[in-house]
Design an enzyme around this catalytic site. Sequence first.
Site, PDB file in Angstrom:
ATOM      1  N   SER A 161       0.830  -1.208   0.000  1.00  0.00           N
ATOM      2  CA  SER A 161       0.000   0.000   0.000  1.00  0.00           C
ATOM      3  C   SER A 161       0.866   1.262   0.000  1.00  0.00           C
ATOM      4  CB  SER A 161      -0.871  -0.011   1.259  1.00  0.00           C
ATOM      5  OG  SER A 161      -1.622   1.167   1.322  1.00  0.00           O
ATOM      6  N   ILE A 214       6.527  -5.636   8.122  1.00  0.00           N
ATOM      7  CA  ILE A 214       6.444  -4.506   9.020  1.00  0.00           C
ATOM      8  C   ILE A 214       6.175  -3.225   8.218  1.00  0.00           C
ATOM      9  CG2 ILE A 214       7.965  -5.459  10.794  1.00  0.00           C
ATOM     10  CD1 ILE A 214      10.277  -3.835   9.611  1.00  0.00           C
ATOM     11  N   ASN A 272      -6.528  -1.526   1.960  1.00  0.00           N
ATOM     12  CA  ASN A 272      -5.762  -1.000   3.091  1.00  0.00           C
ATOM     13  C   ASN A 272      -6.543   0.154   3.715  1.00  0.00           C
ATOM     14  OD1 ASN A 272      -3.732   0.943   4.374  1.00  0.00           O
ATOM     15  ND2 ASN A 272      -2.474  -0.872   4.043  1.00  0.00           N
ATOM     16  N   LYS A 299      -1.907  -4.568  10.071  1.00  0.00           N
ATOM     17  CA  LYS A 299      -0.548  -4.159   9.667  1.00  0.00           C
ATOM     18  C   LYS A 299       0.168  -3.515  10.840  1.00  0.00           C
ATOM     19  CE  LYS A 299       1.974  -1.728   6.017  1.00  0.00           C
ATOM     20  NZ  LYS A 299       1.864  -1.092   4.702  1.00  0.00           N
ATOM     21  N   CYS A 336       0.798   3.670  10.801  1.00  0.00           N
ATOM     22  CA  CYS A 336       1.309   4.808  10.029  1.00  0.00           C
ATOM     23  C   CYS A 336       2.049   5.760  10.963  1.00  0.00           C
ATOM     24  CB  CYS A 336       0.173   5.542   9.317  1.00  0.00           C
ATOM     25  SG  CYS A 336       0.785   7.014   8.469  1.00  0.00           S
ATOM     26  N   GLY A 339       7.474  -2.787  -1.420  1.00  0.00           N
ATOM     27  CA  GLY A 339       7.067  -1.400  -1.251  1.00  0.00           C
ATOM     28  C   GLY A 339       7.977  -0.428  -1.969  1.00  0.00           C
TER      29      GLY A 339
HETATM   30  C1  SIN Z   1       1.547   7.548   4.641  1.00  0.00           C
HETATM   31  O1  SIN Z   1       0.607   7.793   3.884  1.00  0.00           O
HETATM   32  O2  SIN Z   1       1.984   8.381   5.461  1.00  0.00           O
HETATM   33  C2  SIN Z   1       2.211   6.211   4.588  1.00  0.00           C
HETATM   34  C3  SIN Z   1       1.361   5.171   5.186  1.00  0.00           C
HETATM   35  C4  SIN Z   1       2.024   4.393   6.252  1.00  0.00           C
HETATM   36  O3  SIN Z   1       3.241   4.514   6.465  1.00  0.00           O
HETATM   37  O4  SIN Z   1       1.356   3.625   6.930  1.00  0.00           O
END
Ligand code: SIN
Length: 303
Positions: A21, A192, A100, A166, A131, A266
């Site tokens: 994601s 992770i 996600n 996650k 996040c 990723g």
């Molecule tokens: C983000 O959009 O900041 C990244 C998503 C994440 O690290 O979970």
Amino acid sequence: MVNTKINLCGIEIDNPIIPASGTFGFGYEFAELYDINELGTFSFKGTTKDPRFGNPTPRIAECPAGMINSVGLQNPGVDKVISEELPKLKACFDKKVMANVSGFSLDEYAYTCEKLDSQEQIGWFEVNISCPNVHNGGMAFGTSAEAAAQVTKAVKAVTTKPVFIKLSPNVTDIVSIAKACEENGADGISMINTLLGMRIDLKTQKPVIHNKMGGFSGSAILPVALRMVYQVYEAVNIPIIGMGGVSTAEDVIEMMLAGATAVQVGAANLVEPFACKNIIDSLPAVMEKYSINNLTDIIGGAH
Ligand code: SIN
């Protein structure tokens, strides 16, 4: 002929390679480059109840063997994902996609998951409690076993599809958090997410990233991810989607030997948009080199 198929919570997928994601949009953007039906599946951009513009820029910093992002969950919100993004994806992807989902409260996680649960394109949920780039949500839920348990329970109460939680590596004991998710009904663990990191600009002598810190990913974190997947595999009986620094077919095999049933890629997608296709294309030859006929047989093989 080697067998790359794996079963992910009752759904057979052609191979275990899953773009992570936030590195693959809603898929159709990459369908302009190659047939994304070659993928096992992919995890779409983290979706929240309301649209989000994300964090102020700069929100990317380059690092040796990796990068830092501080995107801040930019996304169009669940209603637009359903009305605009999923129909565009349907035109180029015949398979089930992984949804996600992020949130800032238990109600938000549940609201977004419940809405998405009715979408037939969605095969699994990946609930992001890790996040590092937002306040009052995201990682706040993933750094305590109790909060992780509450999110798991809230989402499981409103969904019919398998739910992967996650997890964040920014904790002292990831095993206890994984176990709390399993005990509260999680169907699997994704791990992770990124490691909290920062860079400082020598000219300005200030942090490069506007939010000062962000999530570090890329090949530098592979050994950390492998260690954590290995530890969690020993403690839970639900499948693990392993990720963190994976960029080659050899890395995929290493991650599965540590205990992953499937593997997400990723940061590598951001360096090389064909990264997942290249891994899928090279996987059979690498399996043959190491005398692996059936990928399923190697899951947890290093234990
Ligand atoms: C983000 O959009 O900041 C990244 C998503 C994440 O690290 O979970």
